[in-house]
Write an enzyme that holds these catalytic residues in place. Structure first.
Site, PDB file in Angstrom:
ATOM      1  N   GLU A 105       0.834  -1.214   0.000  1.00  0.00           N
ATOM      2  CA  GLU A 105       0.000   0.000   0.000  1.00  0.00           C
ATOM      3  C   GLU A 105       0.865   1.259   0.000  1.00  0.00           C
ATOM      4  O   GLU A 105       0.571   2.228  -0.689  1.00  0.00           O
ATOM      5  CB  GLU A 105      -0.957  -0.003   1.197  1.00  0.00           C
ATOM      6  CG  GLU A 105      -1.975  -1.135   1.186  1.00  0.00           C
ATOM      7  CD  GLU A 105      -2.741  -1.265  -0.122  1.00  0.00           C
ATOM      8  OE1 GLU A 105      -2.934  -0.248  -0.820  1.00  0.00           O
ATOM      9  OE2 GLU A 105      -3.129  -2.387  -0.472  1.00  0.00           O
ATOM     10  N   TYR A 143      -4.382   3.568 -13.417  1.00  0.00           N
ATOM     11  CA  TYR A 143      -4.804   2.339 -12.745  1.00  0.00           C
ATOM     12  C   TYR A 143      -5.812   1.554 -13.582  1.00  0.00           C
ATOM     13  O   TYR A 143      -6.940   1.281 -13.160  1.00  0.00           O
ATOM     14  CB  TYR A 143      -5.408   2.696 -11.390  1.00  0.00           C
ATOM     15  CG  TYR A 143      -5.358   1.585 -10.373  1.00  0.00           C
ATOM     16  CD1 TYR A 143      -4.169   0.961 -10.030  1.00  0.00           C
ATOM     17  CD2 TYR A 143      -6.511   1.166  -9.719  1.00  0.00           C
ATOM     18  CE1 TYR A 143      -4.124  -0.044  -9.087  1.00  0.00           C
ATOM     19  CE2 TYR A 143      -6.482   0.163  -8.769  1.00  0.00           C
ATOM     20  CZ  TYR A 143      -5.284  -0.434  -8.456  1.00  0.00           C
ATOM     21  OH  TYR A 143      -5.242  -1.439  -7.504  1.00  0.00           O
ATOM     22  N   GLU A 194       0.206  -2.266  -9.910  1.00  0.00           N
ATOM     23  CA  GLU A 194       0.057  -3.334  -8.915  1.00  0.00           C
ATOM     24  C   GLU A 194       1.365  -4.114  -8.732  1.00  0.00           C
ATOM     25  O   GLU A 194       1.743  -4.476  -7.619  1.00  0.00           O
ATOM     26  CB  GLU A 194      -1.066  -4.289  -9.343  1.00  0.00           C
ATOM     27  CG  GLU A 194      -2.439  -3.850  -8.898  1.00  0.00           C
ATOM     28  CD  GLU A 194      -2.526  -3.734  -7.384  1.00  0.00           C
ATOM     29  OE1 GLU A 194      -2.102  -4.668  -6.687  1.00  0.00           O
ATOM     30  OE2 GLU A 194      -2.990  -2.697  -6.898  1.00  0.00           O
TER      31      GLU A 194
END
Lengths: 358, 99
Positions: free
Chosen positions: A166, A180, A189
């Site tokens: 995160e 994204y 990611e």
């Protein structure tokens, strides 16, 4: 009547205060030192207040952990542990605090990066978010962690690589800002998985051969037959059970998942196709050998910084090849391993970097 | 009244999309709990918040709550970083009863 003394100062205070916002730490410190000296001499209330504000400005990734007490409304969360505070009773708070500290130290010591934005952005974490919340996320400014439902998932602060994952979303936002969705989203990611795994390996002092390369190995309850959320070493093998089936991550471009660019389609499969660059990084790390955070980590970090919002797999692969040549020499072993690793996941390096392709 | 909750996205997105929607049937709830649920549904319907996560959010979840109440049916959609307080209250209530 007290006589007024006026001190001459070659740099006016308004310029000094502007310098407190400088990107350069030496300039900030020099400005602060000058203001301190002149304020001590003058005793001016306004300048003292300014300096107090500057000193109070959180820097160098100062940590604050908040307890949401199961609310989803973050502004109502209670500050539970701040930088330099002793551990508290709440284990989730302490895990988030320690996880932030480890990740902050990893980026600082390995890459010389000062927190998420390289300018000491404070690290704010929220734990016990929501009711039975099976997730952790980065909201654009801070990191938020759920306790899990206790049936499938446990507390997401239990996994250091999840915390580092995160936090790395923040680093990516402040560097390439990879969009994204689709391939740029899968790269986003993958960056979080790669730097998340490296953080854990760095803490444990594990070589690439020794590491498990799992993401979120600690987030499942013992009732669930799953190794982790993802495996960077062998995408597609992290779980296989009756409740949610087999891990659908691909490990090669031949198995790239064409998912809709919608939330239902995971924005084009960003948590699926990340398996491809994840595997490439694993192959680079084990191919070069030793510690993943050394040559492999530096190649990936420099490539992340050189990427753009729309960088796709091919462009990123080409950039890693280019950076390996810059850092370790043209036709160096590192550069050859990078080329072979991407070929291993179905991406052939093209000689000219193609950054910016979407 | 029958409510179903489907969750998408999040760090475990590939797993979340394979889990079936969770269903809350109010037949088993006491009357005052049903009244409270209807009040929360009405408030969330009036102001669910944004349907999509705010752009900088990463790993955020999106929720779809489908409400079947006799002849009436409604679908409410919002996400971790854009839901209104009313949607959050309904989601919390549903999740507590599902637990």
């Amino acid at each position: 009547m007290t006589p007024t003394r006026t001190l001459s100062c070659i740099t006016p205070p308004f310029i000094l205060t502007r310098l407190l916002d400088s990107d350069n730490v030496e300039i900030r410190q020099a400005a602060l030192a000058t203001l301190l000296t002149t304020a001590q001499l003058r005793g001016e209330r306004s300048v003292r207040g300014l300096i107090a504000g500057a000193l109070a400005t959180p820097a160098d990734g100062r940590r604050s952990i908040f307890d949401c007490a199961h609310s989803t409304y973050l502004p109502s969360a209670r500050l539970t542990r701040s930088e330099n505070d002793e551990p508290v009773q709440d284990a989730s708070v302490n895990r988030a605090y320690d996880g932030f500290g480890t990740t902050r130290a990893f980026f600082q010591e390995v890459f010389g990066r000062n927190s998420i934005d390289d300018r000491g952005l404070p690290l704010q974490g929220y734990v016990h978010r929501g009711n039975r919340y099976n997730n952790a996320f980065w909201d654009g400014r801070q990191m938020v962690f759920g306790d899990g439902d206790g049936q499938v998932f446990l507390d997401f602060t239990g996994s250091l690589d999840v915390i580092a994952h995160e936090l790395t979303h923040g680093v990516t936002e402040h560097t390439a800002a990879l969009e994204y969705h689709n391939q740029s989203g899968a790269l986003n990611e993958s960056m979080s998985d790669a730097f998340g795994s490296m953080t854990k390996q760095w803490l444990l002092r594990q070589t690439a051969d020794q590491a498990d390369w799992l993401i979120g190995a600690e987030v499942f309850t013992p009732h669930i037959d799953a190794d982790a959320l993802r495996s960077m070493k062998a995408p597609g093998t992290a779980f296989d059970n009756k409740l949610f089936g087999r891990d659908p991550q691909p490990d090669h471009m031949d198995r790239y998942v064409q998912a809709p660019d919608t939330e239902d389609g995971d924005n084009g499969g960003v948590h699926l196709n990340s398996g491809i660059p994840n595997k490439a990084f694993y192959l680079v790390a084990t191919g070069i050998g030793g510690n993943s955070w050394e040559a492999p980590g530096h190649i990936w970090y420099e490539s992340l910084k050189a990427s753009t919002q729309t960088t796709d797999f091919q462009a990123f692969a080409d950039t890693t090849y280019d950076k390996a040549g810059t850092l370790y020499g043209a036709d160096s072993r590192e550069q050859r391993v990078v080329k072979e690793a991407w070929a291993g996941v179905g991406i052939q390096i093209t000689t000219a970097p193609t950054l910016g392709r979407g | 009244m029958r409510l179903s909750l489907a969750t998408r996205g999040g760090m475990a997105a590939p797993i979340a999309r394979r889990l079936p929607p969770q269903v809350l049937d109010t037949d088993r709830l006491p009357d005052d709990a049903v009244r409270e649920l209807r009040r929360l549904v009405a408030a969330a319907s009036a102001d669910p918040g944004g349907a999509h996560p705010a752009p900088p959010a990463r790993d955020a979840m999106t929720y779809t709550i489908t409400v079947d109440d006799g002849p009436r049916s409604a679908t409410l959609v919002s996400s971790d970083t854009s839901m209104s307080p009313a949607f959050a209250a309904l989601l919390d209530h549903v999740q507590r009863h599902l637990g």
